[in-house]
Motif scaffolding. Sequence first.
Motif, PDB file in Angstrom:
ATOM      1  N   ARG A  99       1.108  -1.584   0.185  1.00 53.74           N
ATOM      2  CA  ARG A  99       0.224   0.228   0.152  1.00 53.74           C
ATOM      3  C   ARG A  99       0.783   0.972   0.405  1.00 53.74           C
ATOM      4  NH1 ARG A  99      -2.901  -2.981   4.327  1.00 53.74           N
ATOM      5  NH2 ARG A  99      -4.641  -3.736   3.161  1.00 53.74           N
ATOM      6  N   LEU A 100       2.161   1.032   0.640  1.00 53.52           N
ATOM      7  CA  LEU A 100       2.918   2.245   0.620  1.00 53.52           C
ATOM      8  C   LEU A 100       3.826   2.529  -0.607  1.00 53.52           C
ATOM      9  CD1 LEU A 100       4.343   1.824   4.092  1.00 53.52           C
ATOM     10  CD2 LEU A 100       2.817   3.671   3.572  1.00 53.52           C
ATOM     11  N   ARG A 101       3.993   1.495  -1.864  1.00 52.25           N
ATOM     12  CA  ARG A 101       4.702   1.510  -2.888  1.00 52.25           C
ATOM     13  C   ARG A 101       4.215   3.008  -3.979  1.00 52.25           C
ATOM     14  NH1 ARG A 101       3.474  -3.500  -4.818  1.00 52.25           N
ATOM     15  NH2 ARG A 101       5.054  -3.989  -3.057  1.00 52.25           N
ATOM     16  N   ARG A 102       3.047   3.185  -4.211  1.00 48.40           N
ATOM     17  CA  ARG A 102       2.778   4.585  -4.741  1.00 48.40           C
ATOM     18  C   ARG A 102       3.241   5.502  -3.654  1.00 48.40           C
ATOM     19  NH1 ARG A 102      -1.903   8.225  -6.322  1.00 48.40           N
ATOM     20  NH2 ARG A 102      -1.953   8.068  -8.244  1.00 48.40           N
ATOM     21  N   PRO A 103       2.016   5.826  -2.905  1.00 48.07           N
ATOM     22  CA  PRO A 103       2.712   7.478  -2.288  1.00 48.07           C
ATOM     23  C   PRO A 103       4.217   7.634  -2.227  1.00 48.07           C
ATOM     24  CG  PRO A 103       1.700   5.523  -0.907  1.00 48.07           C
ATOM     25  CD  PRO A 103       1.678   4.867  -1.696  1.00 48.07           C
ATOM     26  N   LEU A 104       4.935   6.060  -1.294  1.00 53.89           N
ATOM     27  CA  LEU A 104       6.692   6.431  -1.320  1.00 53.89           C
ATOM     28  C   LEU A 104       6.820   6.515  -2.366  1.00 53.89           C
ATOM     29  CD1 LEU A 104       7.155   4.329   1.349  1.00 53.89           C
ATOM     30  CD2 LEU A 104       6.799   6.145   1.901  1.00 53.89           C
ATOM     31  N   GLY A 105       6.935   5.787  -3.681  1.00 53.73           N
ATOM     32  CA  GLY A 105       7.473   6.241  -5.000  1.00 53.73           C
ATOM     33  C   GLY A 105       6.968   7.956  -5.363  1.00 53.73           C
ATOM     34  N   VAL A 106       6.093   8.325  -5.566  1.00 56.12           N
ATOM     35  CA  VAL A 106       5.348   9.591  -5.564  1.00 56.12           C
ATOM     36  C   VAL A 106       6.487  10.637  -4.620  1.00 56.12           C
ATOM     37  CG1 VAL A 106       4.002  11.579  -4.865  1.00 56.12           C
ATOM     38  CG2 VAL A 106       3.149   9.624  -5.878  1.00 56.12           C
ATOM     39  N   LEU A 107       6.372  10.514  -3.380  1.00 53.63           N
ATOM     40  CA  LEU A 107       7.881  11.365  -2.197  1.00 53.63           C
ATOM     41  C   LEU A 107       8.477  10.887  -2.814  1.00 53.63           C
ATOM     42  CD1 LEU A 107       7.845  13.077  -0.247  1.00 53.63           C
ATOM     43  CD2 LEU A 107       8.073  11.000   1.590  1.00 53.63           C
ATOM     44  N   ASN A 108       9.000   9.420  -3.488  1.00 52.07           N
ATOM     45  CA  ASN A 108      10.611   9.991  -3.822  1.00 52.07           C
ATOM     46  C   ASN A 108      10.850  10.485  -5.522  1.00 52.07           C
ATOM     47  OD1 ASN A 108      13.536   8.089  -3.551  1.00 52.07           O
ATOM     48  ND2 ASN A 108      12.763   7.621  -5.390  1.00 52.07           N
ATOM     49  N   SER A 109       9.979  10.443  -5.969  1.00 53.78           N
ATOM     50  CA  SER A 109      10.018  11.318  -7.440  1.00 53.78           C
ATOM     51  C   SER A 109      10.328  12.620  -6.870  1.00 53.78           C
ATOM     52  CB  SER A 109       9.166  11.185  -8.584  1.00 53.78           C
ATOM     53  OG  SER A 109       8.852   9.231  -8.720  1.00 53.78           O
ATOM     54  N   HIS A 110       9.351  13.258  -5.785  1.00 51.39           N
ATOM     55  CA  HIS A 110       9.384  13.952  -5.481  1.00 51.39           C
ATOM     56  C   HIS A 110      10.956  14.961  -5.162  1.00 51.39           C
ATOM     57  CE1 HIS A 110       7.913  18.786  -4.513  1.00 51.39           C
ATOM     58  NE2 HIS A 110       8.134  18.091  -3.267  1.00 51.39           N
ATOM     59  N   LEU A 111      11.276  13.804  -4.357  1.00 56.03           N
ATOM     60  CA  LEU A 111      12.677  14.480  -3.871  1.00 56.03           C
ATOM     61  C   LEU A 111      13.641  14.115  -4.374  1.00 56.03           C
ATOM     62  CD1 LEU A 111      11.831  12.559  -0.295  1.00 56.03           C
ATOM     63  CD2 LEU A 111      12.140  15.135  -0.815  1.00 56.03           C
ATOM     64  N   ARG A 112      13.604  13.421  -5.535  1.00 55.90           N
ATOM     65  CA  ARG A 112      14.776  13.169  -6.739  1.00 55.90           C
ATOM     66  C   ARG A 112      14.781  14.980  -7.154  1.00 55.90           C
ATOM     67  NH1 ARG A 112      13.125   9.651  -9.854  1.00 55.90           N
ATOM     68  NH2 ARG A 112      11.481  10.605 -10.425  1.00 55.90           N
ATOM     69  N   ASP A 113      13.853  15.612  -7.725  1.00 57.86           N
ATOM     70  CA  ASP A 113      13.967  16.461  -8.163  1.00 57.86           C
ATOM     71  C   ASP A 113      13.916  17.999  -7.676  1.00 57.86           C
ATOM     72  OD1 ASP A 113      13.199  15.035 -10.644  1.00 57.86           O
ATOM     73  OD2 ASP A 113      10.601  15.076 -10.480  1.00 57.86           O
ATOM     74  N   HIS A 114      13.701  17.822  -6.464  1.00 53.62           N
ATOM     75  CA  HIS A 114      13.250  19.227  -5.504  1.00 53.62           C
ATOM     76  C   HIS A 114      14.085  18.779  -4.583  1.00 53.62           C
ATOM     77  CE1 HIS A 114      10.299  20.318  -8.409  1.00 53.62           C
ATOM     78  NE2 HIS A 114       9.359  19.113  -8.026  1.00 53.62           N
ATOM     79  N   GLY A 115      15.210  18.501  -4.419  1.00 53.99           N
ATOM     80  CA  GLY A 115      15.766  17.978  -2.791  1.00 53.99           C
ATOM     81  C   GLY A 115      14.859  18.522  -1.372  1.00 53.99           C
ATOM     82  N   HIS A 116      14.017  18.420  -2.007  1.00 51.08           N
ATOM     83  CA  HIS A 116      12.963  19.260  -0.008  1.00 51.08           C
ATOM     84  C   HIS A 116      11.273  19.299  -0.930  1.00 51.08           C
ATOM     85  CE1 HIS A 116      16.312  19.706   3.097  1.00 51.08           C
ATOM     86  NE2 HIS A 116      17.180  20.961   1.434  1.00 51.08           N
TER      87      HIS A 116
END
Length: 219
Positions: free
Chosen positions: A144-161
Amino acid sequence: MLTIYGVSRSRASRNFWLLNELDLEFEHVPVIQAYRLPDPAAESAPFNTQSPGFLSISPAGAVPVLRDGDFVLSESLAMNLYIAGKAGGPLAPANARETALMEQWALYGATSIEAHALAILYAHSEGRAKSPEGEAEIAAEVARLRRPLGVLNSHLRDHGHVVGGRFTVADINMAEIVRYAHAEPGLIAGYPAIAEWLAACHARPGFKAMWEKRLAEPA
């Protein structure tokens, strides 16, 4: 002066971390969760979430709670946004758009990540993680966490914070939600941007000071 009702072994940890970062003076009223006590109504029981004096402040009977003069606010994420906004500075939103984004990410963390991460934490802390039932529960929550953690991971990869390309209260709020998932070995490592960001958050003196006090409290 702000008053925080709660203990470090609760979601008040988010508030104490932020207050450390801001170096703000505040009053702390320890309020332990009633479920941690054998008889919260006993005369000898410490001040707790079912004590009449606390229920007069928080009818929900939950910590943490903030008092600022005659203003009372509950919900730790909202409390942090209020504290940061009032204090101003780089940890606060710089404009209306950043305010909205900080609220967006706080709500996303609370609705899409926290319950599943907490279920994993409880499975480990309650000794169920190595049972067949516990393993199945954890596997379901990880899925169940796979999608929301994936969203957060992509965001942090692109923005750092989380917001604004700098460390803000939004990082504190999200980091304290994601921390629960750390209980499952290797889970966070599967999301490299989250792992790097979380390690940097936890390396901050403000977090370390909060964590030291949390560990010093009775479990």
